[in-house]
Design an enzyme around this catalytic site. Structure first.
Site, PDB file in Angstrom:
ATOM      1  N   CYS A  10       0.776  -1.277  -0.034  1.00 48.98           N
ATOM      2  CA  CYS A  10      -0.094  -0.112   0.226  1.00 48.98           C
ATOM      3  C   CYS A  10       0.872   1.257  -0.024  1.00 48.98           C
ATOM      4  CB  CYS A  10      -0.793   0.056   1.187  1.00 48.98           C
ATOM      5  SG  CYS A  10      -0.183   0.079   2.703  1.00 48.98           S
ATOM      6  N   CYS A  13       3.020   1.601   3.101  1.00 43.05           N
ATOM      7  CA  CYS A  13       4.213   0.777   3.092  1.00 43.05           C
ATOM      8  C   CYS A  13       5.324   1.105   2.228  1.00 43.05           C
ATOM      9  CB  CYS A  13       3.608  -0.752   2.579  1.00 43.05           C
ATOM     10  SG  CYS A  13       2.457  -1.344   3.415  1.00 43.05           S
TER      11      CYS A  13
END
Length: 78
Positions: A10, A13
């Protein structure tokens, strides 16, 4: 030093990985960075919320994106 970024890939991340790389530049330290996206492997660390920062097998942060400066501070112990 071995760094693992735990998460699904994501945006948070990705940002945590970028910040970890910036922290390495700030501190001048060398490390291998691994991205862990497999949910079973993430759960082996006991992490229920991502992104997570793991250094040498020890979870240092989870559920938030640390700044490069915060990560650099953690790196000082290594």
């Amino acid at each position: 030093m071995k760094i693992a970024i735990l998460g699904s890939g994501c945006p948070n991340c990705i940002r945590l990985e970028e910040n970890a790389r910036k922290a390495l530049q700030i501190t001048g330290k060398q490390a291998e960075i691994e991205k862990v996206t497999d949910i079973d492997k993430i759960m082996e660390y006991g992490v229920m919320r991502t992104p997570a920062l793991v250094i040498n097998g020890e979870v240092k942060s989870f559920g938030r994106v640390l700044t490069p400066e915060q990560i650099a501070e953690i790196f000082q112990a290594y």
